[in-house]
Design a protein around this motif. Structure first.
Motif: not given
Lengths: 198, 178
Positions: B117-118, B121, B125
């Motif tokens: 998930r990180t 993300n 970004t």
């Protein structure tokens, strides 16, 4: 203490390296002489004196202004040289190397007197070598720097009575050794110059 | 007979009273060993009293100043190295402690999900920043681009300078204590 030295000292404590340089210049002979008399070697004495001034530089903030700066420096030098002597256990004496000397009364003696002084001085230097480092330092401070027993005690971190007994022991050892040495040289001279009875 | 007392007087005649000196003289006439000790010491004392001061070679103070500069630089370097080492160790220990704590309170499948998930993300970004930048650059005239670049570079340079100065000043504190 001289006001100029006071000013250099104040500035040096504030972190002025140039002022400390002046102090080094002023006290170099006193510190070097003690190191040289303790270690009996010019190069080691130079290194030791440099180290003493570096240690003093780092400890300037701990210097007690009620004490004489010279006594404080000599105290650092004595402790350092005593440690060095204990580590190295020097046995050789550096007598061949010529070096500059300053006579305390400012008058240079006659060549004959200088010769005699050098001979005696060499003999005594050899005997000083046999003394324990602390006894030797006490004797140096007493005779070269004319310190009182109290000042010597402060410089060497000893009690006054300990200084007295060390000075007595050192003087006695030197006197006995000098006496034996003189007798020995007289005997050798007699053997050399007197015809044999055989 | 108490020779110790006479020996003490013979070896430090400057501390004797006139009476003690007189007593010593009388004793020396009868005792050969004390007499020899006194004579021998007198000779040594005269040599010690006239012994010259040994002087260092020319330029001692200059050599000291050079040594001082070299030693200060070395002490400074040592202090800087020590500071960076402490900083590095503190960072590493914090990361390690944080990781151990994080792994100890979460199950492995949750950790794996969190990692993916990180990462996703992060990618989103970066993409968003790209889109915003290209839109911004499309609207702004070409002349303003250079000043923006210069201001950003100056700000970054200023922060870097501030950081190095802070480390430098901090390491100077330990220099005198070496």
């Amino acid at each position: 203490m001289d006001t100029q030295i006071e000013r250099w000292l104040d500035a040096a404590i504030q972190g002025n390296d140039e002022a400390y340089g002046h102090l080094v210049e002023y006290y170099q002979t006193g510190v070097f002489n003690l190191c040289y008399r303790m270690l009996n070697n010019r190069q080691e004495a130079e290194d030791a004196a440099q180290e003493v001034f570096w240690r003093a530089y780092n400890a300037l903030h701990r210097y007690d202004r009620d004490r004489s700066f010279q006594t404080w420096l000599l105290s650092i030098a004595s402790h350092f040289c005593i440690d060095q002597q204990r580590k190295r256990k020097l046995t050789l004496i550096d007598i061949d190397e010529p070096f500059e000397e300053t006579f305390r009364d400012g008058n240079s003696p006659t060549p004959e007197k200088t010769m005699l002084l050098r001979e005696n001085s060499t003999q005594i230097e050899a005997m000083l070598e046999t003394l324990k480092p602390t006894d030797r330092a006490a004797l140096m401070l007493r005779y070269w720097y004319e310190m009182s027993e109290k000042e010597i005690a402060e410089s060497l971190s000893l009690s006054v009575s300990a200084v007295k007994s060390r000075l007595f022991r050192a003087r006695k050892e030197l006197a006995l050794a000098f006496d034996d040495d003189s007798m020995e040289s007289q005997r050798t001279e007699r053997e050399l110059y007197e015809p044999s009875n055989v | 007979m108490n020779h110790q007392m006479f020996e003490e007087w013979a070896l430090s005649p400057e501390t004797c009273s006139p009476e003690e000196r007189e007593a010593l003289q009388q004793h020396r006439q009868q005792c050969e060993s004390c007499d020899r000790l006194a004579r021998s010491w007198k000779r040594i004392e005269s040599v010690l009293d006239t012994a010259p001061f040994a002087r260092p070679a020319e330029g001692f103070a200059q050599r000291f100043q050079q040594n001082l500069a070299a030693r200060k630089a070395a002490a400074h370097k040592r202090q800087a190295r020590k500071f960076l080492l402490i900083l590095g160790i503190t960072f590493a220990v914090s990361i390690l402690a944080g990781s151990v704590y994080f792994y100890s309170i979460n199950p492995p499948q949750f950790l794996l999900t969190q990692v993916f998930r990180t990462a996703a993300n992060l990618l989103v970004t970066v993409e968003n920043i790209k889109i915003i930048s290209s839109t911004f650059l499309g609207f702004t005239p070409g002349a303003i681009f250079l000043p923006i670049l210069m201001v950003s570079a100056s700000a970054l340079g200023g922060f870097a300078l501030l950081w190095f100065t802070a480390i430098w000043k901090f390491t100077l504190h330990g220099e005198k204590a070496q």
